[in-house]
Design an enzyme around this catalytic site. Structure first.
Site, PDB file in Angstrom:
ATOM      1  N   GLU A  37       7.204  -4.870  -5.120  1.00  8.61           N
ATOM      2  CA  GLU A  37       7.878  -5.896  -5.944  1.00  8.61           C
ATOM      3  C   GLU A  37       8.591  -6.908  -5.044  1.00  8.61           C
ATOM      4  O   GLU A  37       9.818  -6.945  -4.941  1.00  8.61           O
ATOM      5  CB  GLU A  37       8.859  -5.202  -6.912  1.00  8.61           C
ATOM      6  CG  GLU A  37       9.485  -6.098  -7.957  1.00  8.61           C
ATOM      7  CD  GLU A  37       8.567  -6.468  -9.111  1.00  8.61           C
ATOM      8  OE1 GLU A  37       9.052  -7.082 -10.061  1.00  8.61           O
ATOM      9  OE2 GLU A  37       7.357  -6.152  -9.067  1.00  8.61           O
TER      10      GLU A  37
ATOM     11  N   HIS B 161       2.450  -6.026 -17.201  1.00  4.46           N
ATOM     12  CA  HIS B 161       3.542  -5.134 -16.806  1.00  4.46           C
ATOM     13  C   HIS B 161       3.380  -3.749 -17.440  1.00  4.46           C
ATOM     14  O   HIS B 161       3.616  -3.562 -18.624  1.00  4.46           O
ATOM     15  CB  HIS B 161       4.885  -5.767 -17.215  1.00  4.46           C
ATOM     16  CG  HIS B 161       6.077  -4.923 -16.886  1.00  4.46           C
ATOM     17  ND1 HIS B 161       7.268  -5.015 -17.576  1.00  4.46           N
ATOM     18  CD2 HIS B 161       6.270  -3.970 -15.935  1.00  4.46           C
ATOM     19  CE1 HIS B 161       8.129  -4.151 -17.066  1.00  4.46           C
ATOM     20  NE2 HIS B 161       7.545  -3.510 -16.079  1.00  4.46           N
TER      21      HIS B 161
ATOM     22  N   ASP C 176      -6.193  -0.672  -1.081  1.00  5.54           N
ATOM     23  CA  ASP C 176      -4.902  -0.702  -0.395  1.00  5.54           C
ATOM     24  C   ASP C 176      -5.156  -0.920   1.089  1.00  5.54           C
ATOM     25  O   ASP C 176      -6.277  -0.712   1.577  1.00  5.54           O
ATOM     26  CB  ASP C 176      -4.133   0.609  -0.627  1.00  5.54           C
ATOM     27  CG  ASP C 176      -2.630   0.450  -0.435  1.00  5.54           C
ATOM     28  OD1 ASP C 176      -1.907   0.414  -1.452  1.00  5.54           O
ATOM     29  OD2 ASP C 176      -2.176   0.342   0.722  1.00  5.54           O
TER      30      ASP C 176
END
Length: 723
Positions: free
Chosen positions: A403, A451, A344
């Site tokens: 997203e 997903h 990250d």
């Protein structure tokens, strides 16, 4: 050799002692129709064998007998009640024959000994296990109950209370517990199992063990006073009603069966068991739950085939984007033995991801699933990083950032430069088209969607999304990795919302239209939960998903399918979103939320919602339960059928499993396609056409109209066995 068949053989192993060895050619032993017939003949051969002193039951597999052959169930259950009853009588006559042998019997129990396997060993006088033994009766999970004498013998061996707990919960006992309650007579080390069982049988032959008294107890009525019986069965019924509810009749039927048979000897009690079993076997719930089991085996088979076809196994993985979701994915990968780098750009997100993984591991530790040493090892196999160092060693990358298509495309493009040409890239997205994200990549053939559903550690489904350029090798490797993570992967083709979200939003659309027409959302929730069987009604589900998340996804779906999912003005989701009512995440949505003592959100109705919804809802009016169910379910069912019709999903089996595993579709209904077969496709078409004026969402797909005209079903004979 006394007797030999394909799945078992009988031989004398020492003077007067015969061994029935279950030795099917497959990887496991099952009590299928052929094996039952062979066991019947084997027992006849033993009865005729001179000088017989004792009998041992053994298995050449790691598991003794895993149960009956469930692939035969639907074919059997489709038979007329009289034929099904005759089959059960035949099966029970075999176990009675085993139990009535004129000599002592001992079962050598190891590994999984479930269902019919457990019922088989209950017919023996003595049961010796090892530490690998797992023994129980899981039939109620399939909508049925034990039918080979389990409801009769188990209460007489371990007592009614313990038996009802095992049967109603579909529970398997580990060796120690089985020994404690009397289901096993001894637990020994694996290398001593056979010798110990043989010695136990010898002791019984020499009358050091009173096997006749044990047998007498099993074949007589239960020894319960009227008061004991009343207390025991009343309490069991109360617990079962609370846990199983009205949609799962098998556990309650099992309790009633044990209660009714308690005052009778074996044969009459077996008649009672048989009567109730036949009733359950003919139920739609049994058909649905057995069908789900077979569907689960089907998708597991696809995953195994993919793993065999893949040229490379995933040994190392990387997750891009930490936080709750990234931490959950990293935890699941590490837990199942695949080390993972969690990358990250923010230290705070990495800390959150590691905290999530630690929290989940601590829960495993508390439950005794892992020890401290294993926990430390799993945690050490998750490497948090602010940089790409070491990521070039990863076989699969799971991108799990925000997203947003631009952010995801940029991250995927950047990481592609850091990895080898063989590395597979995946995106954990719920709505963004895979083909759109693939445009940013030099090697789109190495890219697909992956997903995961939230929370990752609990939700079994992973949607694997094939893009226009995705190679078969990429799909095979990602399916194999998902299966290795302990998930149920289902491959779908790319489209807005993929499969699960694409079929969910028409359901929400039906909900919004009901509210528009004056329905009460609390009534809708109650009907869809209590009558149809969803774990959450639509209003509650939207609050859990997040009104902001649903608002965004709704816009994506409207853009992708404007004819069916395009909105006609503002709706309830818009109204709540504009009022900053996002659901559980900020304490207020359709319901208001406060934390209980355990830190879990508790919902309540609040009048403050009324003025917010007033501009988008008509004056409240009454709707009957059936109208609510029809208006909610028709849009979802139509969309599921369209997905099959368009090839978005490959089969009815995969679609039904995706609905149950991804959305919590009521298992006792078996999924949309099983539900359609149950209500009748022609009946559904006629029902849907009564609502067609509501709009395109209620327009029945041509596939259903054609199938209704031909009298076809989705499952037909493909899951039928033969008697």
């Amino acid at each position: 050799m006394i007797y030999q068949a394909e799945t078992l053989q009988v031989k004398e192993v020492q003077d007067g002692v015969a061994e029935i060895l279950f030795c099917a050619q497959n990887s496991v032993n099952k009590l299928d129709l052929a094996t039952l017939a062979s066991l019947d003949k084997a027992l006849d051969a033993l009865t005729a064998h001179s000088g017989l002193k004792g009998v041992m039951l053994t298995s050449d597999k790691e598991a003794f007998i895993v149960g009956a052959d469930i692939t035969e169930f639907l074919g059997l259950f489709a038979k007329p009640e009289e034929e099904l009853d005759q089959w059960l009588q035949f099966a029970n006559s075999i176990f009675n024959k085993l139990e009535d042998l004129p000599v002592p019997t001992v079962a050598v129990v190891k590994g999984h000994t479930l269902g019919g396997g457990c019922e088989c060993v209950l017919a023996t006088d003595l049961r010796i296990g090892d530490k690998t033994t797992s023994i129980g009766l899981p039939e109620t999970k399939l909508g049925i109950m034990p039918g080979f004498g389990g409801c009769v013998r188990l209460p007489r061996v371990i007592g009614a209370d313990s038996a009802m707990e095992i049967i109603t919960q579909g529970k398997a006992c580990r060796a120690e517990e089985a020994l404690k309650i009397g289901l096993l007579d001894a637990v020994v080390d694996s290398d001593r199992l056979y010798a110990s069982a043989l010695q136990t049988l010898t002791d019984a032959i020499n009358e050091k063990i009173d096997w006749k008294a044990r047998r007498q107890q099993k074949t007589s009525a239960l020894t319960l006073s009227k008061l004991e019986a009343m207390m025991s069965f009343t309490m069991a019924k109360g617990l079962v009603a609370q846990v199983a509810g009205p949609h799962y009749p098998a556990p309650m039927t099992a309790v009633v069966t044990i209660e009714e048979g308690a005052r009778f000897a074996r044969n009459q009690a077996l008649d009672i068991e048989r009567k109730h079993f036949v009733k359950l076997a003919k139920s739609e719930e049994a058909k649905a739950l057995v069908g789900l089991f077979l569907n689960d085996q089907y998708i597991k088979g696809i995953a195994k085939k993919a793993a065999k076809s893949a040229n490379k196994e995933t040994q190392r993985a990387a997750v891009l984007g930490a936080g709750i979701m990234g931490g959950g994915i990293a935890y699941q990968s590490a837990l199942k033995g695949v080390p993972v780098i969690m990358k990250d750009i923010a230290q705070a997100s990495l800390d959150l991801g590691m905290t999530e993984a630690s929290k989940l591991l601590n829960k495993q530790l508390e439950r005794g699933k892992i020890d401290g040493f294993k926990m430390a090892g799993i945690l050490a196999s998750i490497t948090p990083s602010l940089h790409y160092a070491g990521i070039d060693n990863a076989d699969i990358i799971v991108e799990a950032v925000v997203e947003n298509p631009k952010v995801k495309a940029a991250v995927l493009s950047e990481v592609e430069e850091q990895v080898s040409e063989e590395t597979v890239l995946t995106s954990n997205t719920s709505t963004i088209p895979i083909n759109l994200l693939a445009k940013s990549l030099k090697r789109p053939e190495n890219f697909c969607g992956m997903h995961f559903f939230n929370p990752v550690h609990r939700m079994p489904l992973v949607e694997i999304i094939r893009g226009e350029h995705t190679s078969d090798e990429t799909i095979n490797r990602v399916v194999a990795y998902a299966a290795k993570m302990g998930k149920s992967p289902i491959v779908v083709n790319d489209c807005p919302g993929f499969f699960v979200n694409r079929v969910l939003f028409p359901y929400f659309g039906g909900f919004s239209m009901l509210l528009r027409d004056g329905a009460d959302f609390t009534q809708i929730d109650k009907v869809m939960e209590r009558k149809f069987g969803w774990p959450m009604g639509p209003a509650y589900l939207l609050d859990v998903v997040g009104i902001d998340t649903a608002h965004h996804a709704q816009a994506v779906m409207a853009q992708g399918f404007p004819e069916r999912m395009g909105k006609q003005g503002r709706d309830a989701i818009d109204a709540l979103f504009e009022a900053n009512k996002y659901g559980q995440k900020n304490g207020s949505g359709f319901y208001t939320y406060t934390m209980d003592k355990k830190g879990k959100p508790k919902k309540a109705f609040s009048d403050e919602i009324v003025p917010i919804l007033a501009p988008v809802c008509a004056a409240q009016q009454a709707f009957d339960d059936q109208t609510i169910i029809q208006r909610m379910m028709i849009p979802m069912i139509n969309e599921v059928v369209l997905c099959l019709q368009e090839g978005i999903i490959a089969s009815a089996q995969e679609a039904d499993m995706a609905l149950v595993y991804g959305l919590g579709f009521p298992p006792f209904r078996g999924g949309v396609f099983r539900y359609l077969d149950s209500v009748g496709i022609a009946n559904f078409v006629a029902m849907a056409q009564q609502h067609v004026e509501l709009g395109a969402m209620y327009q029945v797909p041509q596939m259903l109209i054609d199938m209704a005209e031909r009298g076809q079903t989705f499952y037909g004979a493909q899951q039928q066995g033969s008697i």
